[in-house]
Scaffold this motif. Sequence first.
Motif, PDB file in Angstrom:
ATOM      1  N   GLU A  53     -75.763 -30.355 -31.991  1.00 55.72           N
ATOM      2  CA  GLU A  53     -75.484 -29.312 -31.002  1.00 55.72           C
ATOM      3  C   GLU A  53     -74.856 -28.077 -31.645  1.00 55.72           C
ATOM      4  O   GLU A  53     -75.136 -26.952 -31.240  1.00 55.72           O
ATOM      5  CB  GLU A  53     -74.583 -29.840 -29.889  1.00 55.72           C
ATOM      6  N   ALA A 110     -83.022 -24.436 -22.363  1.00 56.68           N
ATOM      7  CA  ALA A 110     -82.415 -24.698 -21.046  1.00 56.68           C
ATOM      8  C   ALA A 110     -83.150 -25.821 -20.322  1.00 56.68           C
ATOM      9  O   ALA A 110     -82.525 -26.597 -19.586  1.00 56.68           O
ATOM     10  CB  ALA A 110     -82.421 -23.429 -20.203  1.00 56.68           C
ATOM     11  N   SER A 111     -84.452 -25.923 -20.545  1.00 54.74           N
ATOM     12  CA  SER A 111     -85.216 -26.981 -19.879  1.00 54.74           C
ATOM     13  C   SER A 111     -84.936 -28.358 -20.469  1.00 54.74           C
ATOM     14  O   SER A 111     -85.250 -29.369 -19.856  1.00 54.74           O
ATOM     15  CB  SER A 111     -86.713 -26.673 -19.940  1.00 54.74           C
ATOM     16  N   VAL A 113     -81.715 -29.206 -22.022  1.00 55.80           N
ATOM     17  CA  VAL A 113     -80.285 -29.527 -22.075  1.00 55.80           C
ATOM     18  C   VAL A 113     -79.783 -29.881 -20.677  1.00 55.80           C
ATOM     19  O   VAL A 113     -80.058 -29.154 -19.718  1.00 55.80           O
ATOM     20  CB  VAL A 113     -79.500 -28.323 -22.654  1.00 55.80           C
ATOM     21  N   ARG A 115     -77.655 -30.172 -17.337  1.00 56.80           N
ATOM     22  CA  ARG A 115     -76.851 -29.190 -16.609  1.00 56.80           C
ATOM     23  C   ARG A 115     -75.363 -29.306 -16.974  1.00 56.80           C
ATOM     24  O   ARG A 115     -74.640 -28.323 -16.993  1.00 56.80           O
ATOM     25  CB  ARG A 115     -77.049 -29.372 -15.104  1.00 56.80           C
ATOM     26  N   ASN A 117     -74.067 -29.817 -19.768  1.00 61.49           N
ATOM     27  CA  ASN A 117     -73.763 -29.266 -21.085  1.00 61.49           C
ATOM     28  C   ASN A 117     -73.449 -27.774 -20.935  1.00 61.49           C
ATOM     29  O   ASN A 117     -74.269 -26.911 -21.233  1.00 61.49           O
ATOM     30  CB  ASN A 117     -74.921 -29.489 -22.062  1.00 61.49           C
ATOM     31  N   THR A 118     -72.245 -27.500 -20.493  1.00 62.72           N
ATOM     32  CA  THR A 118     -71.868 -26.114 -20.209  1.00 62.72           C
ATOM     33  C   THR A 118     -71.740 -25.276 -21.474  1.00 62.72           C
ATOM     34  O   THR A 118     -71.953 -24.067 -21.427  1.00 62.72           O
ATOM     35  CB  THR A 118     -70.547 -26.054 -19.412  1.00 62.72           C
ATOM     36  N   ARG A 121     -75.380 -24.213 -22.112  1.00 59.11           N
ATOM     37  CA  ARG A 121     -75.856 -23.463 -20.944  1.00 59.11           C
ATOM     38  C   ARG A 121     -75.136 -22.122 -20.785  1.00 59.11           C
ATOM     39  O   ARG A 121     -75.747 -21.134 -20.382  1.00 59.11           O
ATOM     40  CB  ARG A 121     -75.742 -24.295 -19.685  1.00 59.11           C
ATOM     41  N   ASN A 122     -73.852 -22.071 -21.099  1.00 63.64           N
ATOM     42  CA  ASN A 122     -73.121 -20.802 -21.006  1.00 63.64           C
ATOM     43  C   ASN A 122     -73.639 -19.780 -22.004  1.00 63.64           C
ATOM     44  O   ASN A 122     -73.730 -18.590 -21.702  1.00 63.64           O
ATOM     45  CB  ASN A 122     -71.621 -21.012 -21.183  1.00 63.64           C
ATOM     46  N   ILE A 124     -76.733 -19.684 -23.159  1.00 63.91           N
ATOM     47  CA  ILE A 124     -78.044 -19.281 -22.637  1.00 63.91           C
ATOM     48  C   ILE A 124     -77.865 -18.309 -21.474  1.00 63.91           C
ATOM     49  O   ILE A 124     -78.542 -17.278 -21.403  1.00 63.91           O
ATOM     50  CB  ILE A 124     -78.871 -20.517 -22.219  1.00 63.91           C
ATOM     51  N   LYS A 125     -76.958 -18.621 -20.574  1.00 62.35           N
ATOM     52  CA  LYS A 125     -76.720 -17.739 -19.431  1.00 62.35           C
ATOM     53  C   LYS A 125     -76.232 -16.368 -19.894  1.00 62.35           C
ATOM     54  O   LYS A 125     -76.648 -15.341 -19.356  1.00 62.35           O
ATOM     55  CB  LYS A 125     -75.713 -18.356 -18.459  1.00 62.35           C
ATOM     56  N   LYS A 128     -79.229 -14.429 -21.009  1.00 66.30           N
ATOM     57  CA  LYS A 128     -80.040 -14.018 -19.862  1.00 66.30           C
ATOM     58  C   LYS A 128     -79.329 -12.920 -19.068  1.00 66.30           C
ATOM     59  O   LYS A 128     -79.970 -11.979 -18.580  1.00 66.30           O
ATOM     60  CB  LYS A 128     -80.367 -15.223 -18.972  1.00 66.30           C
TER      61      LYS A 128
END
Length: 181
Positions: A53, A110-111, A113, A115, A117-118, A121-122, A124-125, A128
Amino acid sequence: MKTKATSDTRQKLVDTASRLFYSQGYTSTGINQIIKEAAVAKDSLYKHFPSKEDLLMEYLAITAKATNEAIFNTISGIEKPKDKVLAIFDFLTKFSKSVRCEGCNFLNIASEVPRENTRVRNLIKAQKDYIRNVFKEILPASKKELADQIYVLFDGALVSTRIQGNTWPIVAAKKVIEKLM
């Protein structure tokens, strides 16, 4: 103190993992494959990245920086908002053609990992949100809703490009934007 060999080893690991994560996915890429293809010792991997990771986070951070710079360079010097937005979609087409239409690095991860896994995801967000804000900054304050719509077309085109294996979804999204603006 970092030596050239240490720096080279780290770079080999990042380059190899980046290529594999993008082409075959995070979940399908194993640590042993990264080590073998990078031609480094297992200890070297864990010296630089305590976990798979951590290597993923480095890949995403480097990709975010490169993407942000490329988009900035694409629109710098362009005056009209419409031309800036269309230039971003031209950039997207060119990028997609150069990387075999594998889609968006961030949406792909994202597809995969969970949900929960913040950490991933953070990141990636944040990427975006950066893209979304680029559109908001390009357009006048009265057009913020349009900026969100363009952002949705941007991400939708990326997903469809991966599924279709072709850049026509980006071209179609660009045509919609030309009509909207």
